[in-house]
Design a protein around this motif. Structure first.
Motif, PDB file in Angstrom:
ATOM      1  N   PHE A 159     -40.418  16.619 -93.199  1.00  0.00           N
ATOM      2  CA  PHE A 159     -41.639  16.963 -93.930  1.00  0.00           C
ATOM      3  C   PHE A 159     -42.652  15.854 -93.688  1.00  0.00           C
ATOM      4  N   GLN A 194     -35.485  20.922 -99.558  1.00  0.00           N
ATOM      5  CA  GLN A 194     -34.746  21.521 -98.454  1.00  0.00           C
ATOM      6  C   GLN A 194     -34.730  20.659 -97.198  1.00  0.00           C
ATOM      7  N   ALA A 195     -35.507  19.584 -97.149  1.00  0.00           N
ATOM      8  CA  ALA A 195     -35.584  18.741 -95.957  1.00  0.00           C
ATOM      9  C   ALA A 195     -34.285  17.973 -95.766  1.00  0.00           C
ATOM     10  N   VAL A 250     -39.925  22.656-100.433  1.00  0.00           N
ATOM     11  CA  VAL A 250     -39.823  22.152 -99.060  1.00  0.00           C
ATOM     12  C   VAL A 250     -39.226  20.751 -99.048  1.00  0.00           C
ATOM     13  N   ASN A 268     -29.348  19.731 -96.463  1.00  0.00           N
ATOM     14  CA  ASN A 268     -30.486  19.513 -97.329  1.00  0.00           C
ATOM     15  C   ASN A 268     -30.017  18.784 -98.589  1.00  0.00           C
TER      16      ASN A 268
END
Length: 706
Positions: free
Chosen positions: A66, A59-60, A56, A271
């Motif tokens: 996040f 991919q932010a 995660v 990302n």
């Protein structure tokens, strides 16, 4: 439906209870003995959670994507520490039974990863500890600290920038509110990350201490409680302790990498992988790398079989990237879908632009950017100046060519109504007769489209001669722009609507929030718009909206009708109205009525209260005729003045005069400030006989010009 609602309600209850239940499980793992099977499941879940958090984070697109990371990091750290406590209890209690006593996960990490030699396992663990504690955790903590400090320091400036954009109309109140929430969330995030980095550092130190406790405690228990030799106790307990430490350290390392990736991210539409890929996609960079590797590979004693293939790979990547970029540039843009001939849209039957300037094909050069677009530049200046003068944002002027028009003709439309149309010649100049002509010049006779003055269209080469002869010479773009300027001023009320009234109130809220609140509570928006339009009809600007709003608020308790409210507000802002006629230091030139005429005007209004045209037709014709005799000399001399009447008949008289003399301001005595000096320049005093009904009917039947 009831079942569906119950199911959704149950899911909300379960979701809300999940986090408290998870915290209770963490506490239970610390204090309640668990079986090795539960430990194995928990260790696998710990690794899965760490991998999920890392994915995660990678991919932010920006750190705030996040924003829950600090809390997730805390919960993951607590979960791992609770597993350390539970595994320590199992290792110390059942470690003498063998390496499988604490579960298969710890056994696998203790035997497979360290190759059966616990001394190697110790060194591997210390290396991972150094990487995590000294490099990743310390660096991420420093970045978090600096980011938090800079973010908090920049917070006032960001708030001021949002307020400035809101005042300039670049942001709506909803967008400004969202921006403020985002700025506050960003500050909270970096502050939380600064503290969360301490969790990671403390977790690494705790892992080292737990390893020491497991080794020392295992040796003591193995030798003194279970009768094992030092060698057997060391082989068993040290293997289990190292396996336990490694199975906890690898998820900790993953979380540290995730924390470092989050705090070092720069906001980007991609990302992390996409951002890095886009910035490494330059073929020139890869060609440079290939050249350096090739030179290094041909140096004697270098491993050419390794370096030269690497150079070839770098060169191949660069060549492929250049080929892809060239293909993207050469590819034609995607063709727009063909319009459906049977589809009719709103754009085909309406136009959202209230101001339109249509030009013939010969005038296209005036708006051509390749030729400087002189007309477009002047239109922009006109909009900016008129917006300041009128007090609201004049909408954009849509300029379009119209093949149905003759080549040199232009047409001005306001709110769908044609308000001006004339002819200009782009390759000539317009010479205006100023009245002081020394000699005549040769040209095509015409009338100035704005003021109706006598003029000539002359060749550009004759411009200097015309100026020397006393003419005022202007270019075609200025002719059209001046005509457009006067048309917008004359039709300003058609450009002002409810949305513009709301914009004025929003501007008022920024500087005078209590006044704006009182105005909104006392008057509905359509009535505010109607009053503003009534002001604009008589060319009273809305620049000082605060005084207009204060006048409306102070009159709110009197429950006045719309017409009476307009007159009452005008009396409260009389100084502003007079200021638009003459400068503050000059006396106000006025044209007055004789007492006899004023009595007749007031009687007509009293006899027809509330009527749009209260004057008899014959009487109105006589009044307009005598007003024309009095004001035409003043208009020809371009002298500023005002026609003064009693407050009772001012509104009706203004409508009557405006139909023939739109530039004449009609004010009442009560609108002139007490300290303003006046100068009577003319008096309308001829007697106007009251006509009988038969005479008035006879005049209506006769042809006349109004």
């Amino acid at each position: 439906m009831i079942a569906g609602l119950n199911a959704r309600g149950l899911m909300r209850v379960v979701g809300g209870a999940a986090l408290p239940a998870a915290m209770l499980i963490l506490v239970a793992l610390m204090v309640i003995p668990v079986s090795p099977i539960i430990l194995d499941i928990s260790f696998v879940a710990n690794i899965m959670i760490s991998l999920l958090v890392l994915m995660v984070a990678l991919q932010a697109s920006k750190p705030l994507d996040f924003s829950a990371f600090p809390t997730v990091l805390l919960l993951a750290t607590l979960f791992r520490l609770s597993l350390n406590v539970a595994s320590t209890r199992v290792v110390l209690v059942h470690g003498h039974e063998g390496t499988a006593a604490a579960g298969h996960v710890i056994e696998a990490f203790g035997q497979v990863l360290i190759g059966g030699d616990y001394v190697v396992g110790l060194f591997v663990f210390f290396v991972l500890m150094i990487i995590n504690l000294v490099v990743i955790t310390k660096g991420a903590g420093r970045v978090s600290e600096v980011s938090a400090r800079f973010t908090l320091d920049a917070l006032p400036g960001k708030q001021m920038a949002i307020d400035a954009d809101l005042n300039a109309g670049l942001l709506t109140p909803e967008e400004a509110k969202a921006r403020r929430v985002e700025v506050a969330t960003e500050a909270d995030f970096y502050g939380s990350m600064d503290g969360a980095s301490k969790f990671v550092k403390g977790d690494a130190v705790a892992g080292l201490l737990i390893l020491f406790v497991n080794i020392v405690g295992g040796l003591i228990l193995g030798m003194f409680s279970h009768g094992l030799s030092f060698s057997d106790a060391g082989s068993t307990y040290v293997t289990l302790a190292i396996g336990d430490a490694l199975v906890a350290q690898i998820p900790a390392l993953l979380l540290s990498i995730a924390a470092a990736a989050i705090v070092t991210r720069v906001a980007s539409p991609h990302n992390l992988s996409g951002q890095i890929g886009s910035q490494f996609a330059s073929p020139h960079v890869w060609f440079a790398v290939a050249g350096v590797l090739f030179i290094l590979g041909i140096v004697p004693a270098m491993p050419q079989m390794l370096i030269l293939p690497a150079a070839a790979i770098a060169g191949g990547i660069g060549w492929q990237l250049r080929k892809t970029a060239a293909a993207a540039e050469a590819a034609p843009p995607p063709a727009a879908p063909a319009p459906d001939p049977h589809l009719i849209e709103w754009a085909d039957v309406s136009d959202a632009s209230p101001c339109q300037l249509e030009i013939g094909y010969a005038l296209v050069a005036l708006v051509d950017e390749r030729k400087g677009a002189p007309l477009m530049t002047r239109i922009t200046g006109i909009r900016r100046q008129l917006s300041k003068e009128l007090g609201f944002v004049v909408p954009a002027v849509k300029v379009a060519d119209d093949l149905s028009l003759p080549g040199n003709v232009y047409r001005i439309s306001i709110a769908g109504v044609i308000v001006g149309e004339d002819e200009v010649f782009p390759n000539e100049m317009l010479a205006l007769d100023s009245g002081d002509i020394v000699t005549k010049v040769t040209g095509r006779a015409c009338k100035d489209p704005t003021f109706g003055l006598d003029a000539l269209w002359i060749a550009k080469s004759a411009q200097n001669d015309a100026i020397a002869a006393g003419y005022t010479v202007v270019d075609p773009a200025t002719v059209v722009a001046t005509h457009l300027n006067n048309s917008i001023v004359a039709s300003a009320t058609e450009l002002f609507g409810i949305d513009d009234a709301q914009a004025l109130i929003d501007t008022l809220k920024t500087h005078y929030p209590q006044l704006a609140q009182s105005l909104v509570q006392g008057y509905p928006l359509p009535r505010v718009a109607a009053l503003c339009k009534a002001m604009l009809i008589e060319r009273v600007p809305l620049r000082d909206v605060r005084k207009i709003a204060e006048a409306m608020v102070s009159l709110g308790s009197q429950q006045l009708g719309d017409a009476d409210l307009v007159e009452a507000v005008r009396q409260r802002i009389g100084a502003l109205i007079v200021q638009t006629i003459v400068p503050s230091r000059m006396p106000l030139p006025v044209v007055t009525f004789s007492p006899e005429i004023e009595v007749l005007l007031n009687q007509a209004v009293r006899a027809n209260p509330g009527a749009e045209w209260p004057f008899e037709h014959g009487m109105a014709m006589k009044i307009v005729e005598q007003i024309g005799d009095a004001v035409e000399p003043l208009l020809l001399s371009t002298r500023s003045f005002a026609l003064v009447a009693s407050p009772l008949c001012r509104s009706a008289l203004s409508r009557l005069v405006r139909a023939t003399f739109p530039d004449v301001a009609v004010i009442s005595y009560l609108e002139i400030p007490a300290n303003k000096a006046t100068e009577i320049v003319a008096t309308i005093g001829a007697e106007i006989p009251r006509l009988t009904s038969a005479q008035d009917a006879q005049m209506k039947d006769e042809p006349h010009e109004n």
